[in-house]
Motif scaffolding. Structure first.
Motif, PDB file in Angstrom:
ATOM      1  N   VAL A 175       0.837  -1.203   0.000  1.00 14.36           N
ATOM      2  CA  VAL A 175       0.000   0.000   0.000  1.00 14.36           C
ATOM      3  C   VAL A 175       0.868   1.248   0.000  1.00 14.36           C
ATOM      4  N   VAL A 176       1.915   1.249   0.830  1.00 11.13           N
ATOM      5  CA  VAL A 176       2.831   2.402   0.882  1.00 11.13           C
ATOM      6  C   VAL A 176       3.490   2.621  -0.479  1.00 11.13           C
ATOM      7  N   LEU A 177       3.938   1.540  -1.112  1.00 12.92           N
ATOM      8  CA  LEU A 177       4.586   1.661  -2.418  1.00 12.92           C
ATOM      9  C   LEU A 177       3.617   2.186  -3.470  1.00 12.92           C
ATOM     10  N   TYR A 178       2.369   1.723  -3.416  1.00 13.35           N
ATOM     11  CA  TYR A 178       1.376   2.215  -4.374  1.00 13.35           C
ATOM     12  C   TYR A 178       1.143   3.716  -4.204  1.00 13.35           C
ATOM     13  N   LEU A 179       1.059   4.165  -2.958  1.00 10.99           N
ATOM     14  CA  LEU A 179       0.844   5.588  -2.699  1.00 10.99           C
ATOM     15  C   LEU A 179       2.039   6.423  -3.142  1.00 10.99           C
ATOM     16  N   LEU A 180       3.245   5.837  -3.076  1.00  9.79           N
ATOM     17  CA  LEU A 180       4.450   6.576  -3.453  1.00  9.79           C
ATOM     18  C   LEU A 180       4.684   6.615  -4.955  1.00  9.79           C
ATOM     19  N   GLY A 181       4.367   5.512  -5.644  1.00 13.83           N
ATOM     20  CA  GLY A 181       4.730   5.460  -7.062  1.00 13.83           C
ATOM     21  C   GLY A 181       3.795   4.693  -7.959  1.00 13.83           C
ATOM     22  N   GLY A 182       2.616   4.338  -7.469  1.00  7.37           N
ATOM     23  CA  GLY A 182       1.656   3.638  -8.312  1.00  7.37           C
ATOM     24  C   GLY A 182       2.017   2.179  -8.525  1.00  7.37           C
ATOM     25  N   TRP A 183       1.407   1.581  -9.563  1.00 10.01           N
ATOM     26  CA  TRP A 183       1.551   0.149  -9.787  1.00 10.01           C
ATOM     27  C   TRP A 183       2.968  -0.266 -10.148  1.00 10.01           C
ATOM     28  N   SER A 184       3.737   0.615 -10.775  1.00 11.13           N
ATOM     29  CA  SER A 184       5.116   0.236 -11.120  1.00 11.13           C
ATOM     30  C   SER A 184       5.936  -0.030  -9.864  1.00 11.13           C
ATOM     31  N   PHE A 185       5.730   0.746  -8.819  1.00 14.20           N
ATOM     32  CA  PHE A 185       6.428   0.512  -7.554  1.00 14.20           C
ATOM     33  C   PHE A 185       5.980  -0.810  -6.919  1.00 14.20           C
ATOM     34  N   VAL A 186       4.688  -1.133  -7.047  1.00 11.50           N
ATOM     35  CA  VAL A 186       4.190  -2.384  -6.483  1.00 11.50           C
ATOM     36  C   VAL A 186       4.753  -3.572  -7.257  1.00 11.50           C
ATOM     37  N   VAL A 187       4.725  -3.504  -8.589  1.00 12.02           N
ATOM     38  CA  VAL A 187       5.195  -4.614  -9.419  1.00 12.02           C
ATOM     39  C   VAL A 187       6.665  -4.900  -9.153  1.00 12.02           C
ATOM     40  N   TRP A 188       7.489  -3.851  -9.120  1.00 14.21           N
ATOM     41  CA  TRP A 188       8.928  -4.051  -8.924  1.00 14.21           C
ATOM     42  C   TRP A 188       9.295  -4.181  -7.450  1.00 14.21           C
ATOM     43  N   GLY A 189       8.695  -3.381  -6.608  1.00 14.85           N
ATOM     44  CA  GLY A 189       9.049  -3.388  -5.187  1.00 14.85           C
ATOM     45  C   GLY A 189       8.485  -4.550  -4.414  1.00 14.85           C
ATOM     46  N   ILE A 190       7.432  -5.194  -4.932  1.00 10.27           N
ATOM     47  CA  ILE A 190       6.848  -6.358  -4.274  1.00 10.27           C
ATOM     48  C   ILE A 190       7.103  -7.620  -5.102  1.00 10.27           C
ATOM     49  N   PHE A 191       6.496  -7.711  -6.291  1.00  4.98           N
ATOM     50  CA  PHE A 191       6.535  -8.969  -7.051  1.00  4.98           C
ATOM     51  C   PHE A 191       7.933  -9.336  -7.541  1.00  4.98           C
ATOM     52  N   VAL A 192       8.581  -8.422  -8.243  1.00  2.75           N
ATOM     53  CA  VAL A 192       9.919  -8.727  -8.763  1.00  2.75           C
ATOM     54  C   VAL A 192      10.907  -8.909  -7.625  1.00  2.75           C
ATOM     55  N   ARG A 193      10.834  -8.036  -6.636  1.00  2.00           N
ATOM     56  CA  ARG A 193      11.761  -8.130  -5.506  1.00  2.00           C
ATOM     57  C   ARG A 193      11.585  -9.428  -4.727  1.00  2.00           C
ATOM     58  N   LEU A 194      10.345  -9.860  -4.493  1.00  2.00           N
ATOM     59  CA  LEU A 194      10.111 -11.126  -3.795  1.00  2.00           C
ATOM     60  C   LEU A 194      10.583 -12.311  -4.623  1.00  2.00           C
ATOM     61  N   PHE A 195      10.332 -12.287  -5.918  1.00  2.00           N
ATOM     62  CA  PHE A 195      10.775 -13.363  -6.809  1.00  2.00           C
ATOM     63  C   PHE A 195      12.288 -13.539  -6.735  1.00  2.00           C
ATOM     64  N   VAL A 196      13.018 -12.436  -6.877  1.00  2.00           N
ATOM     65  CA  VAL A 196      14.479 -12.497  -6.830  1.00  2.00           C
ATOM     66  C   VAL A 196      14.958 -12.885  -5.439  1.00  2.00           C
ATOM     67  N   GLY A 197      14.377 -12.305  -4.408  1.00  2.00           N
ATOM     68  CA  GLY A 197      14.821 -12.556  -3.040  1.00  2.00           C
ATOM     69  C   GLY A 197      14.592 -13.988  -2.589  1.00  2.00           C
ATOM     70  N   ILE A 198      13.416 -14.521  -2.887  1.00  2.00           N
ATOM     71  CA  ILE A 198      13.106 -15.895  -2.461  1.00  2.00           C
ATOM     72  C   ILE A 198      14.008 -16.890  -3.172  1.00  2.00           C
ATOM     73  N   HIS A 199      14.152 -16.745  -4.492  1.00  2.00           N
ATOM     74  CA  HIS A 199      15.005 -17.687  -5.225  1.00  2.00           C
ATOM     75  C   HIS A 199      16.478 -17.520  -4.846  1.00  2.00           C
ATOM     76  N   SER A 200      16.900 -16.297  -4.584  1.00  8.00           N
ATOM     77  CA  SER A 200      18.292 -16.090  -4.160  1.00  8.00           C
ATOM     78  C   SER A 200      18.579 -16.855  -2.872  1.00  8.00           C
ATOM     79  N   THR A 201      17.690 -16.735  -1.903  1.00  6.74           N
ATOM     80  CA  THR A 201      17.871 -17.434  -0.638  1.00  6.74           C
ATOM     81  C   THR A 201      17.801 -18.944  -0.826  1.00  6.74           C
TER      82      THR A 201
END
Length: 277
Positions: free
Chosen positions: A171-197
């Motif tokens: 929600v904070v990311l959406y308020l700061l930068g819209g859907w692009s922040f959510v897509v990259w800051g949540i989905f892409v970041r979680l994908f990379v982070g989970i697989h990295s670990t």
């Protein structure tokens, strides 16, 4: 926490029951990552947010907070800083902190043997992410493995509300930068982070080089270390589980250790444990 130094081949486990919620989450996350390929969801600011949050959640949160601090107690920091690191790790969305710490302690206790929750003896897929999708036999051991942190109210809060905290971040990311922040800051970041670990569990028990006879199949892998801020020096870690430093050779870059050294200089990290030569 000590490691059993008598490796044994692991017999096939009885088929564990699937964890439907984890399977659904994994499918949704991998589909949601595809939104990053839409031009309308791309911006360099969004990429920057993802990189910053990857460092905060995987570097500070998982590598430092969950692993070297909470699991192995390789050093001490002030409580406020410890809680900040645990919050960062919680936002990596790799399950509740009690489960993460407990399973990792079980892993060291039975590394690559019967009882290891993500043993590579069951195959690369199992050790990488398949084990998370099932109720593994080690689950009943978690309360015993996390007695030292079980009564901490902040840990309990993060463990109970780790999904809600992720939603709040979205929600904070959406308020700061819209859907692009959510897509990259949540989905892409979680994908990379989970697989990295997860590469630490799979790749670093399969390929790489070994500096030490640690009594298991753990290896060092440079590219996993880069993705995880030093966690890929896994053979070093298994040889010296208590050590706050994982990259022991001059070429083994360990960003988490660099952070700890900075905190040491500032007087915020004490009782830092290192390999005894």
């Amino acid at each position: 926490m000590t490691t059993n130094l008598s490796p044994a081949s692991l017999p096939q486990l009885n088929p564990p029951s699937p964890r439907l919620k984890v399977i659904i989450f994994t499918v949704i996350l991998h589909l949601a990552v595809l939104l990053a390929f839409l031009p309308s969801n791309f911006s360099w600011a969004a990429v920057g947010v993802a990189v910053l949050l990857h460092w905060m959640t995987i570097g500070l949160g998982i590598a430092f907070g969950f692993h070297r601090l909470a699991t192995h107690r390789s050093l001490q920091v002030p409580k406020w800083l410890e809680y900040f690191l645990i919050l960062c790790g919680t936002l990596a969305l790799q399950g509740g902190v009690f489960g993460w710490v407990g399973y990792h302690r079980v892993h060291h206790l039975h590394s690559d043997e019967q009882g290891d929750p993500h043993t590579p003896n069951e195959g690369f897929w199992w050790s990488h992410i398949g084990w998370l999708m099932h109720t593994v036999p080690a689950r009943p051991e978690l309360p015993r493995m996390t007695k030292d942190i079980a009564d901490d109210q902040f840990y309990r809060f993060c463990h109970r509300y780790y999904i809600e905290l992720q939603v709040a971040l979205g929600v904070v990311l959406y308020l700061l930068g819209g859907w692009s922040f959510v897509v990259w800051g949540i989905f892409v970041r979680l994908f990379v982070g989970i697989h990295s670990t997860m590469f630490v569990n799979s790749v670093c028990h399969t390929i790489g080089y070994r500096n030490h006879d640690s009594g298991d199949r753990s290896t060092n892998c440079w590219w996993v270390a880069l993705l995880t801020f030093g966690e890929g020096w896994h053979n070093n870690h298994h040889a010296f589980q208590y050590s706050a430093r994982h990259g022991l050779q001059w070429w083994e870059i360990d960003m988490t250790w660099m952070t700890i050294r900075l905190l040491q200089f500032l007087g915020l990290a004490t009782n830092v444990k290192l390999p005894q030569k």
